[in-house]
Design a protein around this motif. Structure first.
Motif, PDB file in Angstrom:
ATOM      1  N   ILE A 163       0.858  -1.184   0.000  1.00 47.80           N
ATOM      2  CA  ILE A 163       0.000   0.000   0.000  1.00 47.80           C
ATOM      3  C   ILE A 163       0.893   1.233   0.000  1.00 47.80           C
ATOM      4  O   ILE A 163       1.878   1.304   0.756  1.00 47.80           O
ATOM      5  N   ASP A 164       0.563   2.206  -0.852  1.00 44.82           N
ATOM      6  CA  ASP A 164       1.300   3.471  -0.891  1.00 44.82           C
ATOM      7  C   ASP A 164       0.481   4.565  -0.212  1.00 44.82           C
ATOM      8  O   ASP A 164      -0.682   4.799  -0.590  1.00 44.82           O
ATOM      9  N   LEU A 165       1.083   5.208   0.776  1.00 47.77           N
ATOM     10  CA  LEU A 165       0.454   6.355   1.416  1.00 47.77           C
ATOM     11  C   LEU A 165       1.138   7.612   0.893  1.00 47.77           C
ATOM     12  O   LEU A 165       2.360   7.766   1.044  1.00 47.77           O
ATOM     13  N   ALA A 166       0.381   8.503   0.286  1.00 47.61           N
ATOM     14  CA  ALA A 166       0.949   9.755  -0.227  1.00 47.61           C
ATOM     15  C   ALA A 166       1.220  10.680   0.955  1.00 47.61           C
ATOM     16  O   ALA A 166       0.286  11.177   1.588  1.00 47.61           O
ATOM     17  N   LEU A 167       2.503  10.883   1.247  1.00 48.92           N
ATOM     18  CA  LEU A 167       2.897  11.688   2.405  1.00 48.92           C
ATOM     19  C   LEU A 167       3.971  12.694   1.992  1.00 48.92           C
ATOM     20  O   LEU A 167       4.885  12.347   1.236  1.00 48.92           O
ATOM     21  N   CYS A 169      -4.201  -3.803   4.192  1.00 51.07           N
ATOM     22  CA  CYS A 169      -5.482  -3.274   4.657  1.00 51.07           C
ATOM     23  C   CYS A 169      -6.192  -4.257   5.584  1.00 51.07           C
ATOM     24  O   CYS A 169      -6.949  -3.844   6.476  1.00 51.07           O
ATOM     25  N   ASN A 170      -5.953  -5.549   5.376  1.00 48.49           N
ATOM     26  CA  ASN A 170      -6.570  -6.565   6.241  1.00 48.49           C
ATOM     27  C   ASN A 170      -5.757  -6.803   7.507  1.00 48.49           C
ATOM     28  O   ASN A 170      -6.305  -7.210   8.533  1.00 48.49           O
ATOM     29  N   TYR A 171      -4.441  -6.569   7.421  1.00 47.56           N
ATOM     30  CA  TYR A 171      -3.574  -6.854   8.581  1.00 47.56           C
ATOM     31  C   TYR A 171      -3.587  -5.715   9.594  1.00 47.56           C
ATOM     32  O   TYR A 171      -3.568  -5.960  10.809  1.00 47.56           O
ATOM     33  N   VAL A 172      -3.598  -4.478   9.124  1.00 49.15           N
ATOM     34  CA  VAL A 172      -3.538  -3.316  10.022  1.00 49.15           C
ATOM     35  C   VAL A 172      -4.923  -2.682  10.087  1.00 49.15           C
ATOM     36  O   VAL A 172      -5.416  -2.116   9.103  1.00 49.15           O
ATOM     37  N   GLN A 173      -5.544  -2.809  11.254  1.00 48.38           N
ATOM     38  CA  GLN A 173      -6.896  -2.298  11.426  1.00 48.38           C
ATOM     39  C   GLN A 173      -6.948  -0.789  11.204  1.00 48.38           C
ATOM     40  O   GLN A 173      -6.171  -0.032  11.778  1.00 48.38           O
ATOM     41  N   GLY A 174      -7.863  -0.352  10.355  1.00 42.11           N
ATOM     42  CA  GLY A 174      -8.048   1.064  10.127  1.00 42.11           C
ATOM     43  C   GLY A 174      -7.129   1.691   9.099  1.00 42.11           C
ATOM     44  O   GLY A 174      -7.260   2.887   8.799  1.00 42.11           O
TER      45      GLY A 174
END
Length: 333
Positions: free
Chosen positions: A202-206, A325-330
């Motif tokens: 997953i890529d988070l744009a930061l 997304c399934n491993y880390v809640q939220g």
């Protein structure tokens, strides 16, 4: 004939080792004589909480309020020897001196001049050094004929690495970054609609320099910190990890954490820099890096991968990666 073959083999091996050595230098591998200094994004509230109300008022004596947190952190590291008033006076003196000689006063320089005095600023300017390093300090002590004292050479490392540990910004509910953020790359396809090709995380744009946090308790098993923050789709930096361990080409600067009690590896890639080193025990919400744009990267972001495996290198393009997304809640809500 045998001697000729032996000589040829020896020459070939020598040439091969030379090429490996050059490649190591080109990829920024360390010889081990340069200590890394780890600092983090500071929570000013945590810093000021260690002061009494009277001490907080003393900080008004600083001529440059931008160095408020640095002054308190320095004092906290040496308060068995110096009073807060002493450190405030030191900050004011070094601020004025650096301004007069047109040197940018950094946090590291402020810390190190407590050991070396304003002459150290002159030395940095003379040699066009913009900041402190262990090697710079070794050379300085040689030039000044200062008896070797590792505690002085490494003083800025001690203050920044150990002194800031208690004051780092802390994450929230086990996420790798504080919300709000946008997801710019999904799993297992880059686009959420299934297009864009395979994507292993997953890529988070930061924005560059955003604090990155450990989502779980674990141990740092691999890092890379030698890449410039100039990512492109042709940039394969990251292939040589810290401590000369094999890295992950294209991941840039990264931190990989082995989760306690699980066959799970977490990879945090394309960082500006790691803020944890191999062997460190880390806790959920602990700051472990700053987001960036290093390695094979089309723009500033955090590349976050979860691999269910016993092999650390399964965090990239393997059948062992699972949906973050399934491993880390939220994470992806």
């Amino acid at each position: 004939m045998k001697k000729t073959i032996t000589l040829f083999v020896l020459l070939f091996l020598s040439f091969f080792m030379l090429i490996l050595g050059i490649a190591g230098v080109a990829n920024g591998s360390s010889s081990g004589d340069e200590l890394q200094s780890y600092s983090c994004v500071i929570d000013e509230t945590l810093v000021l909480d260690i002061l009494t109300e009277e001490q907080k008022q003393e900080l008004n004596n600083l001529t440059n309020g931008d160095f408020k947190t640095e002054t308190v952190i320095l004092w906290d590291a040496v308060n068995d020897t110096y009073t807060l008033s002493d450190i405030i006076a030191h900050t004011n003196t070094m601020t004025e001196y650096a301004t007069n000689v047109e040197v940018k006063l950094t946090r590291s320089i402020l810390y190190q001049t407590l050991k070396y005095g304003h002459e150290y600023i002159d030395y940095l300017k003379e040699h066009n050094y913009e900041d402190v390093s262990q090697n710079t300090n070794v050379l300085y002590e040689e030039v000044k004929n200062i008896p070797e004292e590792s505690s002085s050479i490494d003083f800025f490392v001690t203050v920044q690495s150990k002194g800031t540990t208690s004051f780092c910004v802390v994450g929230a509910i086990g996420l790798p970054a504080i919300k709000p953020y946008s997801i710019s790359g999904w799993f297992p396809s880059y686009n959420q609609d299934g297009t864009g090709g395979y994507h292993d995380g997953i890529d988070l744009a930061l924005p560059i320099g955003t604090p990155v946090f450990s989502t779980n308790n674990g141990t740092v098993v691999l890092t890379s910190s030698s890449c410039d923050n100039n990512g492109s789709m042709k940039n394969d930096c990251g292939g040589i990890g810290d401590n000369n361990l094999p890295g992950i080409s294209g991941l840039g600067n990264f931190v990989i954490v082995k989760v306690d009690g699980q066959d799970i590896f977490l990879a945090y890639g394309h960082l500006t820099s790691p803020l944890a080193k191999i062997g460190d025990k880390v806790s959920t919400n602990q700051q472990i890096g700053l987001s960036g744009h290093s390695g094979k990267s089309s723009g500033p972001h955090l590349h976050f991968v979860v691999a269910q495996s016993e092999n650390i290198y399964d965090v990239v393009n393997s059948m062992k990666v699972i949906n973050p997304c399934n491993y880390v809640q939220g994470l992806c809500d």
